[in-house]
Design an enzyme around this catalytic site. Structure first.
Site, PDB file in Angstrom:
ATOM      1  N   LYS A  82       0.834  -1.200   0.000  1.00  0.00           N
ATOM      2  CA  LYS A  82       0.000   0.000   0.000  1.00  0.00           C
ATOM      3  C   LYS A  82       0.873   1.257   0.000  1.00  0.00           C
ATOM      4  O   LYS A  82       1.921   1.289   0.666  1.00  0.00           O
ATOM      5  CB  LYS A  82      -0.895  -0.047   1.250  1.00  0.00           C
ATOM      6  CG  LYS A  82      -1.971   1.016   1.338  1.00  0.00           C
ATOM      7  CD  LYS A  82      -2.808   0.738   2.607  1.00  0.00           C
ATOM      8  CE  LYS A  82      -3.848   1.798   2.858  1.00  0.00           C
ATOM      9  NZ  LYS A  82      -4.595   1.515   4.098  1.00  0.00           N
ATOM     10  N   SER A 157      -9.337   1.876   3.935  1.00  0.00           N
ATOM     11  CA  SER A 157      -8.495   2.599   3.007  1.00  0.00           C
ATOM     12  C   SER A 157      -7.604   1.703   2.148  1.00  0.00           C
ATOM     13  O   SER A 157      -7.015   2.177   1.169  1.00  0.00           O
ATOM     14  CB  SER A 157      -7.614   3.581   3.790  1.00  0.00           C
ATOM     15  OG  SER A 157      -6.757   2.912   4.684  1.00  0.00           O
ATOM     16  N   SER A 181      -9.625  -0.565   7.991  1.00  0.00           N
ATOM     17  CA  SER A 181      -9.054  -0.436   6.643  1.00  0.00           C
ATOM     18  C   SER A 181      -8.475  -1.708   6.052  1.00  0.00           C
ATOM     19  O   SER A 181      -8.132  -1.728   4.868  1.00  0.00           O
ATOM     20  CB  SER A 181      -7.984   0.663   6.638  1.00  0.00           C
ATOM     21  OG  SER A 181      -8.581   1.925   6.792  1.00  0.00           O
TER      22      SER A 181
END
Length: 479
Positions: A82, A157, A181
């Site tokens: 990420k 997220s 997330s």
């Protein structure tokens, strides 16, 4: 299996072949990169293509093994990282235009641990601005789409991570979780994850200029999103390897001691006044029956107050955000993210000043209640969201939208405030009027017992199956 189909293998099956030299690391990476080129243009899950680096690393690993080196436990496994975590030489943009040139001087512990285990990073995945939405879109890289269709948000997220791994771009996807997330993207895309407990995985970004707030430190965790529960058992022992940059990391083994007799599971459908959708209700029944059939002792019993704990904890987090992060959001965020945060502050009125100190103290009370409850019930099976996953940009639709996205997600952020592990696993593929979509349930576990949550997820998966399989059929049919 042809070389072009290697990307379909879970990490567990893939490593059985790569470690035995039946498949080279280079072949594994090439297949995943081919899959990425095929499906990522439509998904925009991977926003930085690391094909050249990945192939070079794969060839070097193959040479090392050919020369007698012992292959790591994740030898040749393609993984994504990420974009809010440092990877040496790459931008840690956190989805923010103003941070697009923040180049990491070194690897974060999670990146180094994965690579030390033999995993190969093939790309970096999208996140919303400041990694603070349950949806994934930003002005720097654009929107990530859910592989099930445009009717579902990919979650956030770690939305890029969830969409990538379920679509077949890498067998493992790194993500992180401060209020859901990891679990939101798992639920949105039909993946499996476990949010680790407090200080289970070492965390630190070498590029950071200041330390994070106390609640951000204690509620945020690093983890992995996978297609199969077995892959968490394979990969998490490598991810939790200690690192001295995180002075509070607890270096405990992945597997705890086995208990005597059937494991007791507290089962609840309580949604605290939020409407429970019939398909979520059905998914919970399937998950319960799966655990019973696997030998668990499941009782319908209420756990300690999740609503009070979760809402109080998230209001405290909003107080910290208001104090430490709001100026950055105002200075560097888009109008969209600024508007969303204004509604966050309405949905979760920030606790500040003396009241914030009081809520931090009360956190121990909530954690103690859960610790005592979990002496009898080491696992808690509950909804994750009371409704099927929401549509893209639902959180931009004012108070009602934010309420549907985050307001009702108390089972999610309560676990962050408590510091307890919580797995998310698909229990049903629902055929809704807007289109098919998976329904995940949550399994919370005793402190330090992520392995128990993953075992339970595996029991549910063994009955329900992996959601990626019907998804790939759907994607092939529409190609």
């Amino acid at each position: 299996m042809t070389s072009s189909d290697i990307w379909r293998l879970n990490a567990t099956d893939l490593t059985a072949l790569t470690r035995n030299k039946d498949i080279s690391a280079e072949d594994a990476v090439k297949s995943s990169l081919d899959r990425m080129q095929q499906v990522n243009p439509d998904l925009n899950a991977v926003v930085e293509d690391l094909s050249d680096e990945a192939l070079t690393r794969a060839r070097n690993l193959d040479k090392a093994v050919a020369n007698g080196a012992e292959p790591g436990p994740l030898h040749g496994v393609p993984v994504t990282i990420k974009i809010n975590v440092d990877q040496k030489g790459h931008a840690t943009s956190n989805g923010v235009v103003a941070l697009k040139d923040v180049i990491a001087p070194a690897d974060a512990p999670v990146v180094r641990n994965l690579q030390d285990a033999g995993a190969i990073v093939i790309g970096r995945t999208n996140t919303p601005e400041f990694s603070f939405r349950a949806d994934t879109d930003n002005e720097l890289h654009g929107r990530t789409n859910n592989p099930w269709g445009r009717h579902i948000s990919p979650g956030g997220s770690s939305g890029g991570a969830g969409a990538a791994v379920v679509a077949g771009i890498g067998a493992l996807a790194h993500g992180n979780d401060i209020g859901g997330s990891l679990r939101f993207p798992a639920a949105a895309n039909g993946a499996v994850t476990v949010k680790p407990g407090l200080e289970r995985v070492p965390a630190w970004n070498p590029s950071q200029k200041t330390e994070r707030g106390l609640l951000a430190q204690s509620m945020s965790v690093q983890g992995l999103i996978t297609r199969s529960a077995a892959d968490l058992h394979l990969s998490m022992p490598s991810l939790i390897a200690p690192d001295p940059h995180d002075p509070f990391h607890v270096p405990m083994p992945w597997r705890g001691t086995a208990g005597e007799g059937p494991i007791k599971v507290a089962f609840t459908k309580d949604t605290f006044g939020y409407a429970l959708h019939p398909e979520v209700d059905r998914a919970l029944d399937i998950a319960r029956d799966s655990l019973v059939d696997a030998g668990y002792h499941v009782e319908e019993v209420a756990p300690p107050d999740v609503f009070e704990c979760g809402r109080g904890g998230y209001r405290a987090l909003m107080g910290e955000v208001l104090t430490l992060l709001k100026s950055d959001i105002e200075a560097a965020g888009s109008q969209t993210i600024r508007d969303i945060f204004e509604v966050y502050f309405q949905e979760f009125p920030p606790i500040t000043g003396t009241d914030l100190i009081g809520m931090l103290a009360k956190r121990s009370h909530y954690a103690r209640e859960w610790s005592l409850f979990m002496q009898n019930y080491p696992l808690v099976l509950s909804p994750f969201l009371p409704q099927p996953f929401f549509k893209p940009d639902r959180d931009t639709e004012g108070a009602e939208g934010v309420h549907e996205v985050l307001g009702c997600a108390v089972y999610s952020y309560a676990m962050n405030f408590l510091g307890l592990p919580a797995a998310s696993v698909p229990a049903l593929l629902a055929n809704l009027p807007q289109g098919p979509q998976p329904i995940n349930v949550q399994i919370a576990a005793r402190r330090w017992r992520e392995d128990m949550a993953v075992d339970a997820a595996a029991a549910i998966e063994s009955r329900v199956g992996q959601m990626c399989l019907p998804l790939w059929d759907k994607m092939s049919a529409s190609a």
